[in-house]
Design a protein around this motif. Structure first.
Motif, short mmCIF file in Angstrom:
data_model
loop_
_atom_site.label_atom_id
_atom_site.label_comp_id
_atom_site.label_asym_id
_atom_site.label_seq_id
_atom_site.Cartn_x
_atom_site.Cartn_y
_atom_site.Cartn_z
N UNK A 19 -17.29 -1.67 -8.89
CA UNK A 19 -17.40 -2.04 -7.49
C UNK A 19 -18.67 -1.56 -6.85
N UNK A 20 -18.95 -1.98 -5.61
CA UNK A 20 -20.17 -1.56 -4.91
C UNK A 20 -20.20 -0.06 -4.62
N UNK A 21 -19.03 0.58 -4.62
CA UNK A 21 -18.98 2.02 -4.38
C UNK A 21 -19.09 2.82 -5.68
N UNK A 22 -19.29 2.14 -6.80
CA UNK A 22 -19.42 2.82 -8.08
C UNK A 22 -18.11 3.02 -8.82
N UNK A 23 -16.99 2.64 -8.21
CA UNK A 23 -15.69 2.77 -8.88
C UNK A 23 -15.57 1.73 -9.99
N UNK A 24 -14.91 2.12 -11.07
CA UNK A 24 -14.71 1.22 -12.20
C UNK A 24 -13.24 0.81 -12.28
N UNK A 25 -12.99 -0.43 -12.67
CA UNK A 25 -11.62 -0.95 -12.73
C UNK A 25 -11.28 -1.34 -14.15
N UNK A 26 -10.07 -1.00 -14.57
CA UNK A 26 -9.64 -1.27 -15.93
C UNK A 26 -8.20 -1.80 -15.95
N UNK A 27 -7.89 -2.52 -17.02
CA UNK A 27 -6.53 -3.03 -17.23
C UNK A 27 -5.77 -2.04 -18.10
N UNK A 28 -4.58 -1.68 -17.68
CA UNK A 28 -3.70 -0.83 -18.47
C UNK A 28 -2.33 -1.49 -18.51
N UNK A 29 -2.07 -2.23 -19.59
CA UNK A 29 -0.84 -3.02 -19.70
C UNK A 29 -0.80 -4.02 -18.55
N UNK A 51 -0.92 -3.13 -15.35
CA UNK A 51 -1.44 -2.43 -14.17
C UNK A 51 -2.96 -2.53 -14.11
N UNK A 52 -3.49 -2.46 -12.90
CA UNK A 52 -4.93 -2.41 -12.69
C UNK A 52 -5.27 -1.02 -12.17
N UNK A 53 -6.10 -0.30 -12.91
CA UNK A 53 -6.46 1.06 -12.55
C UNK A 53 -7.82 1.11 -11.88
N UNK A 54 -7.96 2.03 -10.95
CA UNK A 54 -9.24 2.29 -10.31
C UNK A 54 -9.70 3.69 -10.72
N UNK A 55 -10.91 3.77 -11.26
CA UNK A 55 -11.48 5.05 -11.68
C UNK A 55 -12.63 5.38 -10.74
N UNK A 56 -12.43 6.40 -9.93
CA UNK A 56 -13.43 6.80 -8.95
C UNK A 56 -14.67 7.37 -9.65
N UNK A 57 -15.81 7.37 -8.96
CA UNK A 57 -17.02 7.93 -9.55
C UNK A 57 -16.88 9.38 -10.01
N UNK A 58 -15.95 10.13 -9.39
CA UNK A 58 -15.74 11.52 -9.80
C UNK A 58 -14.77 11.64 -10.98
N UNK A 111 1.85 -5.53 -2.18
CA UNK A 111 1.02 -4.36 -1.96
C UNK A 111 1.13 -3.38 -3.13
N UNK A 112 -0.01 -3.01 -3.69
CA UNK A 112 -0.06 -1.95 -4.69
C UNK A 112 0.90 -2.12 -5.85
N UNK A 113 1.72 -1.10 -6.08
CA UNK A 113 2.63 -1.10 -7.22
C UNK A 113 3.83 -2.03 -7.03
N UNK A 114 3.95 -2.65 -5.86
CA UNK A 114 5.01 -3.65 -5.66
C UNK A 114 4.62 -5.00 -6.26
N UNK A 115 3.33 -5.19 -6.51
CA UNK A 115 2.86 -6.44 -7.13
C UNK A 115 3.16 -6.40 -8.62
N UNK A 123 -11.53 10.52 -11.12
CA UNK A 123 -10.11 10.47 -10.79
C UNK A 123 -9.56 9.06 -10.94
N UNK A 124 -8.37 8.96 -11.51
CA UNK A 124 -7.72 7.66 -11.73
C UNK A 124 -6.59 7.44 -10.74
N UNK A 125 -6.39 6.18 -10.39
CA UNK A 125 -5.21 5.84 -9.59
C UNK A 125 -4.83 4.40 -9.90
N UNK A 126 -3.56 4.08 -9.68
CA UNK A 126 -3.09 2.71 -9.88
C UNK A 126 -3.42 1.91 -8.62
N UNK A 127 -4.29 0.91 -8.78
CA UNK A 127 -4.64 0.09 -7.63
C UNK A 127 -3.53 -0.92 -7.33
N UNK A 128 -2.99 -1.52 -8.38
CA UNK A 128 -1.94 -2.52 -8.19
C UNK A 128 -1.21 -2.76 -9.50
#
Length: 283
Positions: free
Chosen positions: A107-117, A119-126, A144-148, A128-133
């Motif tokens: 993304x424009x903020x430097x975050x990287x996105x990956x597919x995990x099964x 789920x779509x994960x967001x990996x922050x520049x520092x 919204x988020x994990x409800x999708x 840290x991982x979180x589930x985007x959706x």
């Protein structure tokens, strides 16, 4: 008559089985370079294609059975196949010794996105991982988020606004995720097409679609007749939502063979029916 039908079915399945060997893995990559030219992989034919601004289709390589195309931060395109190959502006492939980071899902903020099964994960520049959706459970639900719910997502791209685009293969849908995690469906691919790759540039979306579910028993049959329609194909979705087909890849030789064989089998079937009708009358 019975034997004609059996032979017909056997030829269809046999041809499909051989063509199916090229589907060892699904070709999911499509990218757009800094000049606006579109590149995509074709694992059926072991080719890499380029579409220019006039929608002309050019084959850049005929011996690369790969699902990996990479675009770097400068808009240069690379192929991963027994090493790293750079695609030059004139379409040649030059092997390089260095590694390249794929920026298509960054993304424009430097975050990287990956597919995990599913789920779509967001990996922050520092780091840290979180589930985007999404959730591990498969489905085709906007929300919204994990409800999708996603069903076998295979390709991601991020636009200049930070919106994540998802080729959701199992649900036949092109989905988008806002930076806040809201999931909505952009379009649905009609049968037998399935979204296999996604790219974005200058506010436009490029969707690579393949015919048939590569995990389905119907694939051999679909593979046999796919060239009659063109497979794969690339569609463009403009900023105002208009959808147009840019190219459909058809193998002329295979197309001719399939048409001839199919015509001969139909003629044999018709002849068999007529012979049977005559025999019935003679009785």
């Amino acid at each position: 008559m019975r034997y004609v039908v059996i032979v017909f079915c056997a030829i269809i399945l046999l041809c499909g089985t051989f063509i199916n060997l090229a589907w060892a893995h699904l070709g999911t990559e499509i990218v757009v370079d800094k000049l606006g030219r579109v590149y995509f992989v074709d694992t059926i034919r072991n080719q890499i294609w380029r579409i220019d601004a006039k929608k002309n289709l050019l084959s850049l390589a005929t011996d690369k059975h790969t699902a990996n195309l990479i675009i770097d931060g400068e808009g240069e395109i690379y192929v991963i196949h027994n090493g790293v190959w750079k695609i030059t502006t004139d379409g040649n492939l030059v092997k390089i010794d260095s590694s390249v980071k794929n920026m298509k899902a960054v993304g424009p903020d430097g975050a990287e996105y990956k597919i995990d099964s599913n789920q779509i994960l967001k990996i922050e520049p520092d780091g840290k991982n979180k589930i985007l959706a999404g959730d591990l459970k498969a489905g085709s639900v906007d929300g919204q988020g994990e409800n999708a719910r996603f069903n076998r997502p295979v390709s991601l791209a991020v636009d200049r606004e930070g919106t994540v685009l998802v080729a959701d293969y199992g649900s036949r849908r092109l989905r988008k995720i806002t930076p806040a995690g809201e999931v909505t469906t952009i379009i649905r691919s009609g049968w037998p097409w399935m979204p296999a790759g996604i790219a974005t540039a200058q506010g436009e979306i490029y969707l690579l679609e393949r015919q048939g579910d590569y995990r389905s028993w119907t694939l051999p049959v679909l593979s046999t007749v796919a060239d009659l329609l063109g497979n794969p194909r690339v569609r463009k979705i403009s900023a105002d939502g208009q959808v147009t087909t840019i190219v459909m890849v058809a193998n002329g030789r295979t197309r001719a063979i399939v048409i001839i064989v199919f015509t001969l089998l139909v003629l044999l079937l018709i002849a068999g029916l007529r012979v049977r009708k005559i025999l019935v009358k003679q009785k």
